[in-house]
Structures are given as C-alpha cells and as structure tokens.
Design a protein around this motif. Structure first.
Motif, PDB file in Angstrom:
ATOM      1  N   TYR A 137       0.852  -1.182   0.000  1.00  0.00           N
ATOM      2  CA  TYR A 137       0.000   0.000   0.000  1.00  0.00           C
ATOM      3  C   TYR A 137       0.894   1.241   0.000  1.00  0.00           C
ATOM      4  CZ  TYR A 137      -2.491   3.331   3.120  1.00  0.00           C
ATOM      5  OH  TYR A 137      -3.022   4.421   3.734  1.00  0.00           O
ATOM      6  N   TYR A 138       0.734   2.073  -1.014  1.00  0.00           N
ATOM      7  CA  TYR A 138       1.522   3.298  -1.144  1.00  0.00           C
ATOM      8  C   TYR A 138       0.590   4.506  -1.243  1.00  0.00           C
ATOM      9  CZ  TYR A 138       5.311   0.107  -2.518  1.00  0.00           C
ATOM     10  OH  TYR A 138       6.258  -0.897  -2.568  1.00  0.00           O
ATOM     11  N   HIS A 139       1.211   5.683  -1.091  1.00  0.00           N
ATOM     12  CA  HIS A 139       0.469   6.929  -1.245  1.00  0.00           C
ATOM     13  C   HIS A 139       1.123   7.848  -2.268  1.00  0.00           C
ATOM     14  CE1 HIS A 139      -2.398   6.642   2.174  1.00  0.00           C
ATOM     15  NE2 HIS A 139      -3.035   7.552   1.455  1.00  0.00           N
ATOM     16  N   PHE A 140       2.279   8.398  -1.898  1.00  0.00           N
ATOM     17  CA  PHE A 140       2.927   9.414  -2.724  1.00  0.00           C
ATOM     18  C   PHE A 140       4.392   9.070  -2.951  1.00  0.00           C
ATOM     19  CE2 PHE A 140      -0.147  11.631   0.102  1.00  0.00           C
ATOM     20  CZ  PHE A 140      -1.113  11.883  -0.853  1.00  0.00           C
ATOM     21  N   ASP A 146      -5.430   7.493  -3.466  1.00  0.00           N
ATOM     22  CA  ASP A 146      -5.724   8.900  -3.742  1.00  0.00           C
ATOM     23  C   ASP A 146      -5.600   9.340  -5.195  1.00  0.00           C
ATOM     24  OD1 ASP A 146      -6.154   9.044  -1.013  1.00  0.00           O
ATOM     25  OD2 ASP A 146      -4.263  10.048  -0.586  1.00  0.00           O
ATOM     26  N   GLY A 147      -4.918   8.613  -6.068  1.00  0.00           N
ATOM     27  CA  GLY A 147      -4.797   9.048  -7.462  1.00  0.00           C
ATOM     28  C   GLY A 147      -3.903  10.262  -7.628  1.00  0.00           C
ATOM     29  N   PHE A 206      -8.876   5.562  -6.416  1.00  0.00           N
ATOM     30  CA  PHE A 206      -8.986   6.924  -6.934  1.00  0.00           C
ATOM     31  C   PHE A 206     -10.157   7.668  -6.304  1.00  0.00           C
ATOM     32  CE2 PHE A 206      -8.969  10.319  -9.991  1.00  0.00           C
ATOM     33  CZ  PHE A 206      -7.680  10.305 -10.515  1.00  0.00           C
ATOM     34  N   ILE A 207      -9.917   8.909  -5.908  1.00  0.00           N
ATOM     35  CA  ILE A 207     -10.971   9.812  -5.441  1.00  0.00           C
ATOM     36  C   ILE A 207     -11.526  10.462  -6.702  1.00  0.00           C
ATOM     37  CG2 ILE A 207     -11.531  11.775  -3.971  1.00  0.00           C
ATOM     38  CD1 ILE A 207      -8.731  11.154  -2.579  1.00  0.00           C
ATOM     39  N   THR A 208     -12.708  10.043  -7.108  1.00  0.00           N
ATOM     40  CA  THR A 208     -13.172  10.370  -8.462  1.00  0.00           C
ATOM     41  C   THR A 208     -13.669  11.796  -8.660  1.00  0.00           C
ATOM     42  OG1 THR A 208     -15.314   9.343  -7.965  1.00  0.00           O
ATOM     43  CG2 THR A 208     -13.660   7.988  -9.089  1.00  0.00           C
ATOM     44  N   ASN A 209     -13.856  12.577  -7.614  1.00  0.00           N
ATOM     45  CA  ASN A 209     -14.271  13.956  -7.843  1.00  0.00           C
ATOM     46  C   ASN A 209     -13.082  14.874  -8.132  1.00  0.00           C
ATOM     47  OD1 ASN A 209     -13.171  14.331  -5.248  1.00  0.00           O
ATOM     48  ND2 ASN A 209     -14.832  15.659  -4.582  1.00  0.00           N
ATOM     49  N   PHE A 220      -8.376   0.643 -11.762  1.00  0.00           N
ATOM     50  CA  PHE A 220      -8.984   1.676 -10.932  1.00  0.00           C
ATOM     51  C   PHE A 220     -10.067   1.071 -10.052  1.00  0.00           C
ATOM     52  CE2 PHE A 220      -7.129   4.118 -14.359  1.00  0.00           C
ATOM     53  CZ  PHE A 220      -6.556   5.170 -13.670  1.00  0.00           C
ATOM     54  N   GLN A 221     -10.011   1.438  -8.774  1.00  0.00           N
ATOM     55  CA  GLN A 221     -11.027   1.055  -7.797  1.00  0.00           C
ATOM     56  C   GLN A 221     -11.404   2.318  -7.020  1.00  0.00           C
ATOM     57  OE1 GLN A 221     -12.427  -1.916  -7.582  1.00  0.00           O
ATOM     58  NE2 GLN A 221     -11.007  -3.202  -8.720  1.00  0.00           N
ATOM     59  N   SER A 222     -12.496   2.241  -6.319  1.00  0.00           N
ATOM     60  CA  SER A 222     -13.022   3.425  -5.637  1.00  0.00           C
ATOM     61  C   SER A 222     -12.316   3.743  -4.324  1.00  0.00           C
ATOM     62  CB  SER A 222     -14.513   3.250  -5.357  1.00  0.00           C
ATOM     63  OG  SER A 222     -15.021   4.388  -4.694  1.00  0.00           O
ATOM     64  N   HIS A 223     -12.100   5.040  -4.152  1.00  0.00           N
ATOM     65  CA  HIS A 223     -11.691   5.608  -2.865  1.00  0.00           C
ATOM     66  C   HIS A 223     -12.756   6.650  -2.509  1.00  0.00           C
ATOM     67  CE1 HIS A 223      -9.093   6.206   0.431  1.00  0.00           C
ATOM     68  NE2 HIS A 223      -8.140   6.937  -0.110  1.00  0.00           N
ATOM     69  N   THR A 224     -13.958   6.427  -3.033  1.00  0.00           N
ATOM     70  CA  THR A 224     -15.171   7.239  -2.970  1.00  0.00           C
ATOM     71  C   THR A 224     -15.106   8.382  -3.981  1.00  0.00           C
ATOM     72  OG1 THR A 224     -14.586   8.832  -1.219  1.00  0.00           O
ATOM     73  CG2 THR A 224     -15.503   6.692  -0.523  1.00  0.00           C
TER      74      THR A 224
END
Length: 174
Positions: free
Chosen positions: A3-6, A71-72, A95-98, A113-117
């Motif tokens: 699990y990574y972020h940045f 977070d995308g 991915f945060i899709t907004n 791609f999967q949801s992060h809401t």
C-alpha cells in the motif's frame, strides 16, 4: 498487499513534505522494492483471484502481492507507473473520483482503478474530529457517493475507505 500513497523523485533532487514523510517514498527506494519482487519471482494476482483464494476456491503461489496506491496522486502516475509498466506489473489506484485529474489518468496503461469514494475523502463534519466525512452521513448518503464513484472507476472489486474510517452505515452502504 503493498500500500503506497505518494512518491518523489530523489534522482532529480526532489524532497518529501516532512509533515507527511511516512507516506512519501523516494523513487530509488521504490525501484529497489520492485526489483526485489521481480528478482524473487512474485506473482501479481487479480482482485478476483484474491477473492477466490480467500473463499478457498483456488490456491495462489506462496510469493504473491497486489500493489495499491491511494488517492490518485500525480506522483503515482508520473513516477511509479512507468517503473511498474516497464516490468509488466499491474497496480491498483484507489482513486478519489471527484478530483479534476481523473480525465488525465483514467486511461493509464497497467492501472486498475477502484473506488476511494467520489467526494468522501475529506476530514470530518464534526468540529475538532479527525474522522472522515462519511462518519457523519447515513448509509443512503454514502451509497449515493459510492454509486457516483463507480460511474468513473467501473470496478467494485474492492474499496479503500477514506482515512481508513468506517462505521456500520458505511459497511451497509458498501
């Protein structure tokens, strides 16, 4: 699951934000980690294979890993994805899709791609709380957001809860 972020490109002299050092990884360190996986013949199962394994329907090789990034963020797409694609290693973007950057990255090769809401990756509606926004919503409000997110990512194999926070309403919505 890794699990990574940045990421930051230390080969170009970039530095990480010291306030969030624990979720930033240098490009050279990421390459070392990925090379370890390659040299040790790791297998990269799909989410459906993982589900079948958990349900006892299949066996997976002893050495297997799914690579995920929350977070995308552009650093994932610009630094990590080329390294992974060079080695034919798939990864999942929660991915945060907004976020406006969706259109920039939605067709990235090698990325699942999967949801992060859609719009729940925000801090709380309760003053002084560090809980995620969803902790103040009903299951129907959360479900509406999740359905909106799925219009973008098209996959519902798994979900990354914003900030790792969830409650019974969130579970019901999922």
């Amino acid at each position: 699951i890794l699990y990574y972020h940045f990421f930051y490109d230390d080969t170009k002299g970039e530095k990480y934000d010291p306030w969030v050092a624990d979720i930033y990884l240098a490009k050279t360190d990421f390459i070392k980690q990925i090379e370890y996986l390659v040299e040790n013949n790791y297998y990269y199962p799909t989410w459906s294979e993982l589900e079948d394994y958990i349900d006892g329907k299949i066996q997976l090789p002893k050495k297997n890993v799914i690579i995920t990034v929350d977070d995308g963020n552009p650093t994932y797409f610009n630094i990590a994805v080329p390294i992974l694609n060079e080695r034919n290693i798939p990864s999942t973007s929660f991915f945060i899709t907004n976020k406006e950057r969706w259109n920039t990255y939605k067709d990235t090769k090698g990325v699942i791609f999967q949801s992060h809401t859609h719009a729940l990756h925000e801090r709380s509606c309760k003053s002084g709380s560090k809980d995620g926004k969803a902790m103040c919503l009903t299951s129907s409000e959360i479900l509406k957001d999740l359905k909106k997110s799925l219009e973008y990512v098209k996959n519902n194999d798994c979900l990354a809860y914003p900030f790792g926070h969830y409650d019974n309403d969130f579970i019901k919505a999922v």
